[in-house]
Design an enzyme around this catalytic site. Structure first.
Site, PDB file in Angstrom:
ATOM      1  N   TYR A 129      -6.309   9.739  -0.591  1.00  0.00           N
ATOM      2  CA  TYR A 129      -7.421   9.896  -1.541  1.00  0.00           C
ATOM      3  C   TYR A 129      -8.544  10.762  -0.966  1.00  0.00           C
ATOM      4  CZ  TYR A 129      -5.201   5.969  -4.012  1.00  0.00           C
ATOM      5  OH  TYR A 129      -4.322   5.147  -4.663  1.00  0.00           O
TER       6      TYR A 129
ATOM      7  N   LYS B 181       5.328   3.169   5.424  1.00  0.00           N
ATOM      8  CA  LYS B 181       6.570   3.804   4.948  1.00  0.00           C
ATOM      9  C   LYS B 181       7.094   4.625   6.134  1.00  0.00           C
ATOM     10  CE  LYS B 181       9.430   4.793   1.546  1.00  0.00           C
ATOM     11  NZ  LYS B 181      10.387   3.819   1.021  1.00  0.00           N
TER      12      LYS B 181
ATOM     13  N   ASP C  56       7.773  -0.544  -0.128  1.00  0.00           N
ATOM     14  CA  ASP C  56       8.580  -0.874  -1.313  1.00  0.00           C
ATOM     15  C   ASP C  56       9.086  -2.311  -1.210  1.00  0.00           C
ATOM     16  OD1 ASP C  56       9.851   0.236   0.876  1.00  0.00           O
ATOM     17  OD2 ASP C  56      11.396   1.290  -0.255  1.00  0.00           O
TER      18      ASP C  56
ATOM     19  N   ASP D 166      -4.281   0.037  -2.421  1.00  0.00           N
ATOM     20  CA  ASP D 166      -4.797   0.125  -3.787  1.00  0.00           C
ATOM     21  C   ASP D 166      -3.800  -0.546  -4.739  1.00  0.00           C
ATOM     22  OD1 ASP D 166      -6.145   0.868  -6.050  1.00  0.00           O
ATOM     23  OD2 ASP D 166      -5.691   3.009  -5.916  1.00  0.00           O
TER      24      ASP D 166
ATOM     25  N   ASP E 114      -3.862  -4.805  -6.304  1.00  0.00           N
ATOM     26  CA  ASP E 114      -3.837  -5.121  -7.739  1.00  0.00           C
ATOM     27  C   ASP E 114      -2.639  -6.002  -8.075  1.00  0.00           C
ATOM     28  OD1 ASP E 114      -6.145  -3.830  -8.285  1.00  0.00           O
ATOM     29  OD2 ASP E 114      -5.307  -2.437  -9.770  1.00  0.00           O
TER      30      ASP E 114
END
Ligand code: NAD
Length: 362
Positions: free
Chosen positions: A146, A195, A227, A251, A255
């Site tokens: 980001y 990852k 994942d 992020d 959620d």
């Protein structure tokens, strides 16, 4: 102890819920012998109305001089509020981004707790929700994809978009240290999520986390691919204590973790820098649809105040007392409208604050 706290009541239900958190903190002060010293500042829509900008330099300076910031929520109805006719940098949310940047808040903590009394709200099957869970997502907030260089170019008549994911050793180390410090105050387990089978940034992440772990022999460390973590959070969330991860993965996972509790009015959060300073706020927004009606659930804000006691002031006993008071009120069957089920007693925001404050004991 004297606690210098800056409060940002904010917009919508913000002032109502912050008032309840202050009520609970005042009771903590009374019971445990601490002096609560509050200074209010404006941010978001309230600051736009007063000063024409969502955050003033004076407000930032006041926040910097405090030990911690307790916030309600900012923003209005994005369809109807005149604040959203302003350019993006003048809108309420710019205040939040501004204060995070000014205070260098790089670590975001989002606990996701399933209370046995509220397990009906959990969208997972009874055999999973029945075990309950209490995990915390620790997300790096100021680096990664980001904040990397980005551009869109045209090559051979074809548009191409480029985003860059970078992390330095230092950025990884400081968030890892926070993650392990917080695990030491909890169940002493860190799941570092990356990852590393694909990304160089994840391989560096893993190496630095392994190095930091050497300073925390009591903490169990495991590594998990992102994942797999997304699956495990719905398959068996009770396996997690602290989930440590980079900005974009955090992020998304935070959620997901919030959703599996099913109760937005119960979810606290904190953003910390490399000192003890932090900004504490509920995970939900300013709920303009119920503002001023004494309908809001103040528990997320009260639990954010508990995190403030624990992480900025190292007052673990006092934080435990707040968490226990919330537990007791739920066990006794008191509910605000958003978490109400039949057979319980429905309370307004103010009465819920009263009930929790009354149950603070040493
Ligand atoms: P929201 O979280 O404010 O509301 C979503 C739904 O949940 C609404 O129906 C609301 O009534 C309910 N709700 C939320 N908190 C509640 C509580 N404590 N008790 C009972 N019910 C509650 O999300 P939204 O409607 O998408 O956003 C409203 C405003 O809040 C927007 O301006 C948005 O930008 C802002 N916002 C601010 C923050 C922040 O300050 N950090 C975070 C998210 C959204």
């Amino acid at each position: 102890m004297k606690l210098n706290i800056v409060c940002i009541p904010g917009d919508g239900i913000g002032p109502e819920i912050v008032a309840q958190a202050k009520k609970v903190l005042d009771k903590v002060g009374e019971v445990f012998g601490h002096e609560m010293n509050y200074t209010d500042i404006l941010m978001g829509g309230a600051s736009i109305d007063a000063y024409g900008v969502p955050l003033t330099d004076e407000a930032i300076a006041t926040a910097k001089a405090a030990d911690a910031v307790l916030m309600g929520s900012i923003g209005g109805d994005t369809n109807t509020s005149p604040w959203y006719k302003l350019p993006p940098e003048k809108r309420p949310e710019a205040g939040l981004l501004g204060i995070r940047k000014a205070l260098n808040l790089f670590a975001n903590l989002r606990p996701a707790v399933l209370y046995p009394e509220l397990k009906g709200a959990c969208p997972l099957k009874e055999e999973i929700s029945g075990k309950g869970f209490d995990l915390l997502i620790m997300r790096e907030l100021t680096g990664g994809l980001y904040f990397g260089e980005r551009k869109t170019v045209t090559e051979n008549g074809m548009k191409k978009a480029i985003d860059t994911l970078t992390y330095t050793e230092e950025e990884i180390r400081r968030i890892a240290v926070k993650g392990f410090d917080i695990a030491m105050k909890r169940r002493k387990k860190v799941t570092s999520v990356d990852k590393a089978n694909v990304l160089d940034s994840s391989r560096l992440w893993r190496a630095v986390v392994n190095e930091v772990a050497k300073d925390y022999p009591e903490v169990t460390l495991e590594h998990m691919l992102v994942d797999n973590c997304a699956m495990q959070l719905v398959r068996d969330p009770s396996q997690f204590d602290v989930v440590l991860t980079e900005n974009m993965f955090g992020d998304i996972l935070s959620d997901e973790a919030s959703m599996v509790t099913g109760s937005i009015g119960m979810l606290s959060s904190a953003s910390l820098n490399d000192t003890k300073f932090g900004l504490y706020e509920p995970s939900h927004g300013s709920a303009p649809d119920i503002a001023g009606k004494d309908l809001a659930n103040p528990i997320a804000t009260i639990l954010s105040a508990s995190m403030m006691l624990r992480y900025s002031f190292d007052l673990d006993k006092e934080a435990d007392a707040v968490d226990a008071a919330v537990d007791r009120v739920l066990k006794e069957g008191f509910r605000t409208g958003d978490i109400y089920t039949e057979g319980c007693e429905k309370l307004g925001c103010n009465a819920m604050g009263d009930r929790i404050a009354e149950r603070i004991v040493a």
